[in-house]
Design a protein around this motif. Structure first.
Motif, PDB file in Angstrom:
ATOM      1  N   UNK A 109       0.829  -1.203   0.000  1.00 38.09           N
ATOM      2  CA  UNK A 109       0.000   0.000   0.000  1.00 38.09           C
ATOM      3  C   UNK A 109       0.862   1.251   0.000  1.00 38.09           C
ATOM      4  N   UNK A 110       1.943   1.222   0.768  1.00 38.90           N
ATOM      5  CA  UNK A 110       2.872   2.342   0.800  1.00 38.90           C
ATOM      6  C   UNK A 110       3.507   2.546  -0.560  1.00 38.90           C
ATOM      7  N   UNK A 111       3.780   1.438  -1.264  1.00 40.06           N
ATOM      8  CA  UNK A 111       4.374   1.544  -2.586  1.00 40.06           C
ATOM      9  C   UNK A 111       3.412   2.075  -3.617  1.00 40.06           C
ATOM     10  N   UNK A 425       2.643  12.555  13.939  1.00 42.88           N
ATOM     11  CA  UNK A 425       3.444  12.552  12.712  1.00 42.88           C
ATOM     12  C   UNK A 425       3.178  11.309  11.871  1.00 42.88           C
ATOM     13  N   UNK A 426       2.869  10.176  12.503  1.00 45.83           N
ATOM     14  CA  UNK A 426       2.535   8.970  11.748  1.00 45.83           C
ATOM     15  C   UNK A 426       1.235   9.173  10.979  1.00 45.83           C
ATOM     16  N   UNK A 427       0.254   9.785  11.627  1.00 49.98           N
ATOM     17  CA  UNK A 427      -1.020  10.055  10.963  1.00 49.98           C
ATOM     18  C   UNK A 427      -0.830  11.015   9.791  1.00 49.98           C
ATOM     19  N   UNK A 428      -0.087  12.072  10.015  1.00 44.78           N
ATOM     20  CA  UNK A 428       0.140  13.062   8.965  1.00 44.78           C
ATOM     21  C   UNK A 428       0.960  12.459   7.832  1.00 44.78           C
ATOM     22  N   UNK A 429       2.010  11.719   8.171  1.00 45.53           N
ATOM     23  CA  UNK A 429       2.909  11.164   7.158  1.00 45.53           C
ATOM     24  C   UNK A 429       2.209  10.165   6.246  1.00 45.53           C
ATOM     25  N   UNK A 430       1.265   9.403   6.787  1.00 47.68           N
ATOM     26  CA  UNK A 430       0.576   8.413   5.958  1.00 47.68           C
ATOM     27  C   UNK A 430      -0.575   9.025   5.171  1.00 47.68           C
ATOM     28  N   UNK A 456      -0.811  -0.831  11.753  1.00 46.86           N
ATOM     29  CA  UNK A 456      -0.406  -0.892  10.348  1.00 46.86           C
ATOM     30  C   UNK A 456      -1.612  -0.937   9.420  1.00 46.86           C
ATOM     31  N   UNK A 457      -2.655  -1.654   9.808  1.00 46.57           N
ATOM     32  CA  UNK A 457      -3.860  -1.695   8.976  1.00 46.57           C
ATOM     33  C   UNK A 457      -4.541  -0.327   8.943  1.00 46.57           C
ATOM     34  N   UNK A 458      -4.601   0.336  10.095  1.00 48.08           N
ATOM     35  CA  UNK A 458      -5.211   1.668  10.144  1.00 48.08           C
ATOM     36  C   UNK A 458      -4.410   2.660   9.304  1.00 48.08           C
ATOM     37  N   UNK A 459      -3.088   2.612   9.420  1.00 50.50           N
ATOM     38  CA  UNK A 459      -2.241   3.521   8.647  1.00 50.50           C
ATOM     39  C   UNK A 459      -2.299   3.198   7.156  1.00 50.50           C
ATOM     40  N   UNK A 460      -2.467   1.926   6.811  1.00 50.83           N
ATOM     41  CA  UNK A 460      -2.639   1.554   5.403  1.00 50.83           C
ATOM     42  C   UNK A 460      -3.915   2.177   4.845  1.00 50.83           C
ATOM     43  N   UNK A 461      -4.972   2.142   5.652  1.00 52.82           N
ATOM     44  CA  UNK A 461      -6.221   2.777   5.243  1.00 52.82           C
ATOM     45  C   UNK A 461      -6.032   4.286   5.106  1.00 52.82           C
TER      46      UNK A 461
END
Length: 484
Positions: A109-111, A425-430, A456-461
């Motif tokens: 997902x990041x890719x 920062x994790x929320x903003x960065x993703x 990780x699933x939440x950040x992927x979303x």
């Protein structure tokens, strides 16, 4: 949603899966050219076969069905295609690097969303096929989003992409009235920039394999590298090449099309481009002075390091040559602000996009004038075109939900026990598709591997929400969408 609509969407997604399976031939070939093991070859061979078979079944069930999708159906097609592609793109990662499917999906997902957040370490010794696949996901996601932005999102009346009608002269003047023709031009430009980038990196002293990977990551403004130290591993000349490529990827591709067709001043006349470049120049100069003052390096080195960091963050790429989270509170706050900016609309970047800040400032100025002159009729324009109520309402709605989603994700991470800097920062960065956050855990010197699976699933979303302009996904969560 009718059965015919579902079959039509499945048919189109099937083509995406077949294209994905064909693209797996590139890392498969890479495993033969460079050092390889039987496991590397098997990972991409079987993943490609499974992906192709799944896509073939989706296409085969079409029969005599006529593809007829309404604009509202495109919301589901857009979201489902990205999710399904990520599901299958993660398969070879689980086999070649022996990570959990959660980690593989997060990486995929990041890719594909060109975010650049990673859960992998030891990249310097990783399988070449894996490194190539990560960069290819960036490259495919970058061109996929640009084409979608031009051909799909304006039809869906998404605020950001709708503003192509006011920010891009080649669109409003209907230089290329058929979107598929525009997409072909964009593909040619995208491939050309990638090839030029490969040779530029190579001439700057980067090995050819690394040049290919970094060219794809740079033009897609993704940020995946072939080293744990990112660009810091390579010669300073490569850093300037990366800056140029990141800039090229962050400008509106429709303006490149307009330039190719003879409008050579299209980029220079565009308000968004001028504002974006101005912000970059000011930010680079300011942080260069700060870094020079506090690091003891020469001003040229400080300018290079600060420029790479600023351009990487603003264009939501995520490359790094130094851990800017260690530059002090002043620099950290500026980088945090820049994380929200993003590049230009119609580019490969994420974030809020520059034009939204410009339009908001334009509205603020108009409202202040209205307070002073209550009876005055004050036109609200952008790039010489009137800002109608629908566009303004869409931008304000998007901006609100953009901030709201970030706040919810940050609150969830704080609930899991993470400190405020890491959570926010994790929320903003993703959601902004930047990649690395701030702090020791997920900063430029760290990664997301230590986060629990649920995070990780939440950040992927969150990555998906940010990449698809949020409203595209949120509309699917409304009950009224399914009542027809």
């Amino acid at each position: 949603m009718t059965r015919q609509t579902i079959r039509s969407i499945s048919y189109i997604v099937g083509f995406f899966l077949i294209a994905l399976s064909v693209s797996m031939l590139v890392p498969l070939t890479t495993s033969f050219i460079f050092e390889h093991t039987a496991n590397d070859i098997a990972a991409f061979f079987w993943s490609g076969l499974v992906t192709f078979f799944a896509g073939f079944l989706m296409i085969k069930q079409k029969g005599s069905l006529q593809i007829q999708l309404r604009p509202r159906d495109m919301y589901f097609l857009t979201a489902s295609s990205w999710i399904v592609v990520c599901i299958f793109a993660a398969l070879p990662m689980t086999m070649i690097s022996h990570i959990s499917y959660t980690d593989a999906f997060f990486e995929a997902m990041s890719g594909i969303t060109t975010t650049g957040a990673t859960v992998l370490s030891g990249l310097d010794n990783a399988a070449p096929a894996l490194l190539m696949w990560r960069s290819m996901l960036h490259w495919l996601g970058g061109i996929g989003f640009v084409v979608m932005a031009v051909a799909v999102l304006p039809m869906l009346r998404i605020g950001g992409m709708r503003l192509f009608q006011t920010e891009s002269s080649d669109w409003s003047e209907k230089v290329l009235p058929r979107s598929h023709i525009i997409a072909k031009y964009i593909l040619v430009i995208y491939v050309s920039f990638t090839i030029i980038g490969i040779f530029a990196f190579w001439l700057a002293g980067m090995p050819i394999f690394d040049s290919v990977n970094h060219a794809m990551s740079s033009i897609a403004t993704g940020g995946f590298s072939t080293s744990d130290t990112s660009l810091g591993k390579f010669l300073p000349a490569t850093h300037w090449v990366a800056i140029v490529l990141m800039l090229l990827g962050s400008l509106p591709f429709t303006l490149y099309v307009s330039t190719l067709r003879g409008n050579y001043t299209a980029l220079f006349k565009d308000e968004q481009v001028r504002g974006f470049i101005t912000i970059l120049v000011v930010s680079c100069f300011l942080l260069s002075l700060w870094f020079w003052k506090n690091s003891g390096n020469s001003f040229i080195d400080s300018l290079r390091v600060a420029s790479v960091s600023v351009v990487s963050v603003v264009t939501t790429t995520g490359f790094a040559v130094d851990d800017y989270s260690q530059w002090g509170s002043f620099a950290m706050i500026i980088f945090f602000y820049l994380t929200f900016l993003g590049g230009c609309s119609g580019s490969t970047t994420g974030g809020l996009k520059t034009f939204r800040f410009q339009v908001t400032l334009r509205l603020l100025a108009a409202n202040l004038k209205q307070l002073i002159h209550p009876r005055a009729v004050i036109p609200q324009k952008y790039n010489g075109h009137n800002l109608d109520e629908e566009i303004v309402r869409s931008i304000l709605t998007f901006t609100f939900f953009f901030a709201f989603i970030i706040a919810i994700i940050a609150l969830f991470l704080a609930f899991l026990g993470y400190d405020m800097v890491t959570a926010l920062s994790a929320a903003v960065a993703t959601v902004c598709n930047v990649g690395p956050g701030l702090g020791e855990t997920i900063g430029p010197a760290g990664n997301f591997s230590t986060l629990p699976d649920i995070a990780k699933w939440v950040l992927s979303f969150g990555m998906l929400l940010g990449r698809l302009e949020i409203i595209t996904i949120l509309v699917l969560l409304t009950p009224s969408f399914w009542r027809y």
